[in-house]
Every structure is written in C-alpha cells, then in structure tokens.
Design an enzyme around this catalytic site. Sequence first.
Site, PDB file in Angstrom:
ATOM      1  N   SER A 127      15.294  -6.292   2.981  1.00  9.04           N
ATOM      2  CA  SER A 127      15.620  -6.767   1.631  1.00  9.04           C
ATOM      3  C   SER A 127      16.976  -7.461   1.642  1.00  9.04           C
ATOM      4  O   SER A 127      17.856  -7.135   2.456  1.00  9.04           O
ATOM      5  CB  SER A 127      15.669  -5.548   0.711  1.00  9.04           C
ATOM      6  N   TYR A 153      18.669   3.630  -1.305  1.00 12.07           N
ATOM      7  CA  TYR A 153      17.560   2.733  -0.948  1.00 12.07           C
ATOM      8  C   TYR A 153      18.074   1.605  -0.048  1.00 12.07           C
ATOM      9  O   TYR A 153      17.516   1.342   1.022  1.00 12.07           O
ATOM     10  CB  TYR A 153      16.911   2.134  -2.213  1.00 12.07           C
ATOM     11  N   LYS A 157      17.396   0.479   4.170  1.00 10.26           N
ATOM     12  CA  LYS A 157      17.019  -0.831   4.743  1.00 10.26           C
ATOM     13  C   LYS A 157      18.030  -1.214   5.837  1.00 10.26           C
ATOM     14  O   LYS A 157      17.649  -1.711   6.891  1.00 10.26           O
ATOM     15  CB  LYS A 157      16.962  -1.909   3.659  1.00 10.26           C
TER      16      LYS A 157
HETATM   17  N1  LIG Z   1       9.095  -5.487  -4.376  1.00 14.07           N
HETATM   18  C1  LIG Z   1      10.356  -5.756  -4.131  1.00 14.07           C
HETATM   19  O1  LIG Z   1      11.100  -6.154  -5.037  1.00 14.07           O
HETATM   20  C2  LIG Z   1      10.926  -5.600  -2.735  1.00 14.07           C
HETATM   21  C3  LIG Z   1      12.111  -6.287  -2.400  1.00 14.07           C
HETATM   22  C4  LIG Z   1      12.630  -6.135  -1.123  1.00 14.07           C
HETATM   23  C5  LIG Z   1      11.999  -5.297  -0.195  1.00 14.07           C
HETATM   24  N2  LIG Z   1      10.860  -4.650  -0.564  1.00 14.07           N
HETATM   25  C6  LIG Z   1      10.222  -3.757   0.435  1.00 14.07           C
HETATM   26  O2  LIG Z   1       8.906  -4.202   0.687  1.00 14.07           O
HETATM   27  C7  LIG Z   1       8.045  -3.092   0.979  1.00 14.07           C
HETATM   28  C8  LIG Z   1       6.842  -3.150   0.074  1.00 14.07           C
HETATM   29  O3  LIG Z   1       7.272  -3.161  -1.281  1.00 14.07           O
HETATM   30  P1  LIG Z   1       6.253  -3.232  -2.499  1.00 14.07           P
HETATM   31  O4  LIG Z   1       6.941  -3.937  -3.594  1.00 14.07           O
HETATM   32  O5  LIG Z   1       4.927  -3.718  -2.046  1.00 14.07           O
HETATM   33  O6  LIG Z   1       6.202  -1.690  -2.861  1.00 14.07           O
HETATM   34  P2  LIG Z   1       4.956  -0.766  -3.288  1.00 14.07           P
HETATM   35  O7  LIG Z   1       5.541   0.505  -3.779  1.00 14.07           O
HETATM   36  O8  LIG Z   1       4.011  -1.511  -4.156  1.00 14.07           O
HETATM   37  O9  LIG Z   1       4.245  -0.539  -1.870  1.00 14.07           O
HETATM   38  C9  LIG Z   1       4.660   0.436  -0.949  1.00 14.07           C
HETATM   39  C10 LIG Z   1       3.411   1.195  -0.527  1.00 14.07           C
HETATM   40  O10 LIG Z   1       3.796   2.163   0.465  1.00 14.07           O
HETATM   41  C11 LIG Z   1       3.105   3.370   0.193  1.00 14.07           C
HETATM   42  N3  LIG Z   1       3.904   4.454   0.781  1.00 14.07           N
HETATM   43  C12 LIG Z   1       5.186   4.794   0.511  1.00 14.07           C
HETATM   44  N4  LIG Z   1       5.555   5.829   1.282  1.00 14.07           N
HETATM   45  C13 LIG Z   1       4.497   6.142   2.072  1.00 14.07           C
HETATM   46  C14 LIG Z   1       4.255   7.121   3.072  1.00 14.07           C
HETATM   47  N5  LIG Z   1       5.174   8.010   3.422  1.00 14.07           N
HETATM   48  N6  LIG Z   1       3.039   7.148   3.661  1.00 14.07           N
HETATM   49  C15 LIG Z   1       2.068   6.269   3.323  1.00 14.07           C
HETATM   50  N7  LIG Z   1       2.241   5.318   2.380  1.00 14.07           N
HETATM   51  C16 LIG Z   1       3.439   5.261   1.756  1.00 14.07           C
HETATM   52  C17 LIG Z   1       2.975   3.424  -1.315  1.00 14.07           C
HETATM   53  O11 LIG Z   1       1.899   4.237  -1.741  1.00 14.07           O
HETATM   54  C18 LIG Z   1       2.757   1.956  -1.671  1.00 14.07           C
HETATM   55  O12 LIG Z   1       1.383   1.629  -1.740  1.00 14.07           O
HETATM   56  C19 LIG Z   1       8.915  -1.845   0.807  1.00 14.07           C
HETATM   57  O13 LIG Z   1       9.387  -1.455   2.075  1.00 14.07           O
HETATM   58  C20 LIG Z   1      10.059  -2.330  -0.067  1.00 14.07           C
HETATM   59  O14 LIG Z   1      11.223  -1.580   0.139  1.00 14.07           O
HETATM   60  C21 LIG Z   1      10.301  -4.792  -1.789  1.00 14.07           C
END
Ligand SMILES: NC(=O)c1ccc[n+]([C@@H]2O[C@H](COP(=O)([O-])OP(=O)(O)OC[C@H]3O[C@@H](n4cnc5c(N)ncnc54)[C@H](O)[C@@H]3O)[C@@H](O)[C@H]2O)c1
Length: 342
Positions: A127, A153, A157
Amino acid sequence: MENKTILVSGGAGYIGSHTVVELFKAGYQAIIVDDFRASSERMITGVQDLIQTDVKVYRIDICDKDKLEEIFASNKISGIIHFAALKAVGESVEEPLMYYRNNLHGLINMVELADKYGVNNFVFSSSCTVYGEPKGTRKVHEGTPIGHTPSPYGATKQMGERILQDCVNSSKLNLAVLSLRYFNPVGAHPSGLIGELPNGKPNNLMPFVTQTAAGIREKLTVFGNDYNTADGTCIRDFIHVVDLAQAHVSGLEWLSTVEGSNMEFVNLGTGKGTSVLEIINNFEQLTGVKLNWEFGSRREGDLEEIFAETKKAEELLGWKSKLTFKDAIVDAWNWEQKLMNE
Ligand SMILES: NC(=O)c1ccc[n+]([C@@H]2O[C@H](COP(=O)([O-])OP(=O)(O)OC[C@H]3O[C@@H](n4cnc5c(N)ncnc54)[C@H](O)[C@@H]3O)[C@@H](O)[C@H]2O)c1
C-alpha cells in the site's frame, strides 16, 4: 503445457475477486483461499458468472498452516498472489495484535510453504501507506523513503515488505517477489456482478458515497476544507479496481521472466490526483443523485495530497491505468444499486 495455476489468498475479497476474473481472462487458473471473514459467497458466484466456469475455493484461515499446506500438497501451484489481510486502519489501532497476528503470521506461513513447495513467484499486496507522510513531495515514486506510519495496519505492510526482502536476500530461499503498492482502489466490475462489500461502516470514501446515496448512511462528512489544495479538500490517486486487477496479471508475466531471487516494489495508481470534492461533485453529475454531505473538521493523520509516480509500472510491467475515476463512480453506483435491489 505450462503450469499457470495461481494461489490467490483473499481471492473472495474486493481486489482479489476482480483479479481472479482477470487471471482467467488471461489464461491462468486460480485457486481461491479465503476464510470469508471479510467477504461473502456472492463474490464467488459473481466471479463464476463472469468467467463461466467453476473456481476451486478453499475456505480456510491461512494462519492455520497445516490446512494451508494441504492446499500446496494437493495442487501444482506456479505462483501466489497474497491479498489476505485485515485492512481497516482505525480498527488496527484498537486491535494491534489481531492485525500483527493475521497479516504477518499469514504471510510467513505463505512464504514458508512457497519455499517448501518450490513456488518462486510471489505477488504481495502492499500500500502507499508504507510511505508514511513523505516530506515535501506529493507525487511519490518507489525510491521515496519508507516513512513513519502511525497505524499498526501500515506497519504490517512495511514489515511484510521487509520480511519478503530478507527472504529474497537469503541464499537459502529462491524467491522472486513483486510488492505492489496500491493507492486508492475504487469502483467495481462494470458488469455489476462483483464489487466492494464493506464490513459495517466503510472506511473508504467511495463506498461511503454510494451507501449515502443509497440511504444506508444518513450523511457523508468531508474531513477538512482548509487544506492547501485547489478546493481545500484532500487529494488522492483513485485507481479503478479492474485496472488494478489487470496489473497483477502483468506482474505475474514479469515474475515469470525473473531468474533467481529478486524483489521489486511498484506503485499502482493513475498518476493523477483527484480531490474528495471532485468525487462528490462528479458523483452527483454522473448519477443524478443528490448526496447529503457536509464539511467536518480535519481527521488526524490524513495527508493533504498524495498520488503515484507511475513510470516504473509502465517500464517494468508494461502496465498503465486505462479507466478514470468517473468510470469508477459509474461502476461503483451500478454495484450499489444491484445490492439495493436484492
Ligand atoms: N482496498 C484498499 O483500499 C487497499 C489499499 C491498499 C492495500 N490493500 C491491500 O490489498 C489486499 C486486499 O484488499 P481488499 O480491499 O480486497 O480487502 P478485502 O477485505 O475485501 O479482502 C481481503 C480478503 O482476505 C480474507 N482474509 C483476511 N484474513 C484472512 C485469513 N487469515 N485467512 C483467509 N482469508 C483471510 C478476507 O476474508 C477477505 O476476503 C489487502 O492485503 C489490503 O491490505 C487494500
């Protein structure tokens, strides 16, 4: 035939589900590993409707290493895209141990098993939060120093990147890693079959906007109107989730060309900043729906303006965003309306 089976942790989530669709479109197979703590089965149904084929889904917590290992042992995996993590900044301040355990323990299990089963290609969801509060610069490039990030958080990262870099540096592991630093993912699939499903009150602007328009939230508060920007509100780099998903496919293509251990960090954004007020005004114009919103005071920790330098993504991955924040608004609203009508 070349094995192109990708293990997608968190593949039932927002970015993961869109990525699975793009993987299939590009000729890959994907195996979804998700415990659905922050997602729902409807995302799988949506993905399958889009790609017209069944996807293998394992409903497990990746912190359970024995269960995770069964997946590695029973599938021939050629690469990993590791999305699974908890992502709410505010919650991470209240529940730091939950964040460190889930985000770091999950990552370590994944890398240990990748090593044990000879899976060398690894994409990590990072991120722009790793840059902390970059001094005197609004456009950040990958060489911008990692800064202090106030939330646990953000720290997960930064530590995730550090863990992976240490593994790449070790002569005992053979690992090629691409750390993708997302800016602000927004929008939904244009089909309206998959999109963002926030758990409770959304932390991000776009789902708050669409939920307010849908009447789920009473009012949208814009935090601060006295920033040193053209309209006084904060500026971010809003990247359409479909563009973002396609970047992962480009990332895998790049990883397949890497010999030996290597790690690269790449920003994923549009390279353009858009203000919070621009999102609101454009939402109202494009959808014809009036939003109930007001200005509130600044929120602690919010940066005034940050957007991506995108040259490296273009040069290394041959990837560039194609969609605009206006496309994202239309698609996010289409998705919200589908949810409303269920
Ligand atoms: N959406 C944003 O704004 C954003 C920005 C920067 C980085 N990210 C990163 O991108 C990645 C995906 O984000 P997203 O927006 O799709 O989030 P999201 O919450 O929609 O998806 C994450 C998925 O991981 C699953 N999960 C979490 N912990 C788990 C575990 N221990 N075992 C199995 N499944 C697990 C959740 O059920 C979920 O379906 C994350 O790592 C997040 O930190 C997201």
